[in-house]
Scaffold this motif. Structure first.
Motif, PDB file in Angstrom:
ATOM      1  N   LYS A 149       0.809  -1.232   0.000  1.00  0.00           N
ATOM      2  CA  LYS A 149       0.000   0.000   0.000  1.00  0.00           C
ATOM      3  C   LYS A 149       0.836   1.274   0.000  1.00  0.00           C
ATOM      4  O   LYS A 149       0.301   2.365  -0.211  1.00  0.00           O
ATOM      5  CB  LYS A 149      -0.914   0.015   1.240  1.00  0.00           C
ATOM      6  CG  LYS A 149      -2.027  -1.019   1.187  1.00  0.00           C
ATOM      7  CD  LYS A 149      -2.871  -0.998   2.455  1.00  0.00           C
ATOM      8  CE  LYS A 149      -3.769   0.234   2.505  1.00  0.00           C
ATOM      9  NZ  LYS A 149      -4.632   0.218   3.714  1.00  0.00           N
ATOM     10  N   SER A 150       2.109   1.163   0.252  1.00  0.00           N
ATOM     11  CA  SER A 150       2.955   2.359   0.349  1.00  0.00           C
ATOM     12  C   SER A 150       2.973   3.148  -0.959  1.00  0.00           C
ATOM     13  O   SER A 150       2.978   2.573  -2.051  1.00  0.00           O
ATOM     14  CB  SER A 150       4.383   1.940   0.704  1.00  0.00           C
ATOM     15  OG  SER A 150       5.239   3.065   0.649  1.00  0.00           O
ATOM     16  N   SER A 151       3.020   4.460  -0.841  1.00  0.00           N
ATOM     17  CA  SER A 151       3.145   5.334  -2.012  1.00  0.00           C
ATOM     18  C   SER A 151       4.603   5.554  -2.370  1.00  0.00           C
ATOM     19  O   SER A 151       4.897   6.175  -3.393  1.00  0.00           O
ATOM     20  CB  SER A 151       2.492   6.690  -1.740  1.00  0.00           C
ATOM     21  OG  SER A 151       1.129   6.523  -1.439  1.00  0.00           O
ATOM     22  N   SER A 152       5.518   5.099  -1.527  1.00  0.00           N
ATOM     23  CA  SER A 152       6.942   5.251  -1.843  1.00  0.00           C
ATOM     24  C   SER A 152       7.595   3.884  -1.952  1.00  0.00           C
ATOM     25  O   SER A 152       8.516   3.554  -1.214  1.00  0.00           O
ATOM     26  CB  SER A 152       7.638   6.146  -0.827  1.00  0.00           C
ATOM     27  OG  SER A 152       7.299   5.778   0.491  1.00  0.00           O
ATOM     28  N   GLY A 192       4.228   3.755   6.135  1.00  0.00           N
ATOM     29  CA  GLY A 192       3.289   3.749   7.256  1.00  0.00           C
ATOM     30  C   GLY A 192       1.867   3.377   6.867  1.00  0.00           C
ATOM     31  O   GLY A 192       1.007   3.235   7.738  1.00  0.00           O
ATOM     32  N   SER A 193       1.624   3.187   5.570  1.00  0.00           N
ATOM     33  CA  SER A 193       0.261   2.897   5.095  1.00  0.00           C
ATOM     34  C   SER A 193      -0.263   1.531   5.533  1.00  0.00           C
ATOM     35  O   SER A 193      -1.444   1.242   5.346  1.00  0.00           O
ATOM     36  CB  SER A 193       0.205   2.981   3.564  1.00  0.00           C
ATOM     37  OG  SER A 193       0.514   4.281   3.118  1.00  0.00           O
ATOM     38  N   HIS A 194       0.612   0.680   6.093  1.00  0.00           N
ATOM     39  CA  HIS A 194       0.169  -0.655   6.533  1.00  0.00           C
ATOM     40  C   HIS A 194      -0.676  -0.590   7.800  1.00  0.00           C
ATOM     41  O   HIS A 194      -1.249  -1.615   8.193  1.00  0.00           O
ATOM     42  CB  HIS A 194       1.389  -1.554   6.788  1.00  0.00           C
ATOM     43  CG  HIS A 194       2.291  -1.021   7.858  1.00  0.00           C
ATOM     44  ND1 HIS A 194       3.367  -0.191   7.584  1.00  0.00           N
ATOM     45  CD2 HIS A 194       2.260  -1.167   9.204  1.00  0.00           C
ATOM     46  CE1 HIS A 194       3.967   0.135   8.727  1.00  0.00           C
ATOM     47  NE2 HIS A 194       3.311  -0.436   9.722  1.00  0.00           N
ATOM     48  N   LYS A 195      -0.759   0.567   8.429  1.00  0.00           N
ATOM     49  CA  LYS A 195      -1.540   0.677   9.679  1.00  0.00           C
ATOM     50  C   LYS A 195      -2.965   0.188   9.447  1.00  0.00           C
ATOM     51  O   LYS A 195      -3.614   0.576   8.489  1.00  0.00           O
ATOM     52  CB  LYS A 195      -1.549   2.120  10.176  1.00  0.00           C
ATOM     53  CG  LYS A 195      -0.248   2.507  10.840  1.00  0.00           C
ATOM     54  CD  LYS A 195      -0.389   3.757  11.699  1.00  0.00           C
ATOM     55  CE  LYS A 195       0.950   4.178  12.270  1.00  0.00           C
ATOM     56  NZ  LYS A 195       1.845   4.752  11.246  1.00  0.00           N
ATOM     57  N   GLY A 196      -3.417  -0.705  10.334  1.00  0.00           N
ATOM     58  CA  GLY A 196      -4.754  -1.268  10.206  1.00  0.00           C
ATOM     59  C   GLY A 196      -4.784  -2.550   9.403  1.00  0.00           C
ATOM     60  O   GLY A 196      -5.837  -3.166   9.275  1.00  0.00           O
ATOM     61  N   THR A 197      -3.637  -2.973   8.844  1.00  0.00           N
ATOM     62  CA  THR A 197      -3.566  -4.241   8.122  1.00  0.00           C
ATOM     63  C   THR A 197      -2.809  -5.256   8.979  1.00  0.00           C
ATOM     64  O   THR A 197      -2.336  -4.925  10.070  1.00  0.00           O
ATOM     65  CB  THR A 197      -2.820  -4.092   6.775  1.00  0.00           C
ATOM     66  OG1 THR A 197      -1.411  -3.922   7.024  1.00  0.00           O
ATOM     67  CG2 THR A 197      -3.333  -2.892   5.989  1.00  0.00           C
ATOM     68  N   ASP A 198      -2.683  -6.482   8.475  1.00  0.00           N
ATOM     69  CA  ASP A 198      -1.933  -7.523   9.181  1.00  0.00           C
ATOM     70  C   ASP A 198      -0.433  -7.413   8.931  1.00  0.00           C
ATOM     71  O   ASP A 198       0.340  -8.202   9.467  1.00  0.00           O
ATOM     72  CB  ASP A 198      -2.371  -8.914   8.685  1.00  0.00           C
ATOM     73  CG  ASP A 198      -3.823  -9.191   8.974  1.00  0.00           C
ATOM     74  OD1 ASP A 198      -4.360  -8.621   9.938  1.00  0.00           O
ATOM     75  OD2 ASP A 198      -4.430  -9.987   8.226  1.00  0.00           O
TER      76      ASP A 198
END
Ligand code: FES
Ligand code: FES
Length: 78
Positions: free
Chosen positions: A29-32, A38-44
C-alpha cells in the motif's frame, strides 16, 4: 492473513548504501515503493528490515509474492 497488494509486476532496483537500513513495504500500500511509508496501519502487515552490508544495486520485490523477503526471488513471473 490477508493478501498483499501487488505494487509492481517487476522488482525495484535500488542503489543501497553499506551500513544503512531499509524498511521494505510488505503490504503493497505504500506510495513510496518499495519502502514502507506507514500505510500498513490497520492491516496484518509490518515492514521487513533490510540491512545493507555493502553498497550495491539491490532488487527489492515489487509484486510482494517473493518467498525471500524483501528481495525479488523471481516469483513475480508466476
Ligand atoms: Fe506497506 Fe508499511 S506501508 S508495510
Ligand atoms: Fe516480487 Fe520479483 S518482484 S518476486
Amino acid at each position: 492473513m490477508s493478501e498483499p497488494i501487488r505494487a509492481s509486476d517487476t522488482p525495484y532496483a535500488i542503489a543501497v548504501e553499506s551500513g544503512k537500513s531499509y524498511f521494505w513495504c510488505a503490504c503493497g500500500k505504500s506510495s513510496s515503493q518499495p519502502f514502507c511509508d506507514g500505510s500498513h496501519k490497520g492491516t496484518d502487515f509490518t515492514p521487513v528490515k533490510y540491512e545493507a552490508t555493502e553498497s550495491k544495486k539491490a532488487f527489492f520485490c515489487g509484486c510482494k509474492a517473493t518467498k525471500s523477503q524483501p528481495m525479488c526471488d523471481g516469483s513475480h513471473k508466476d
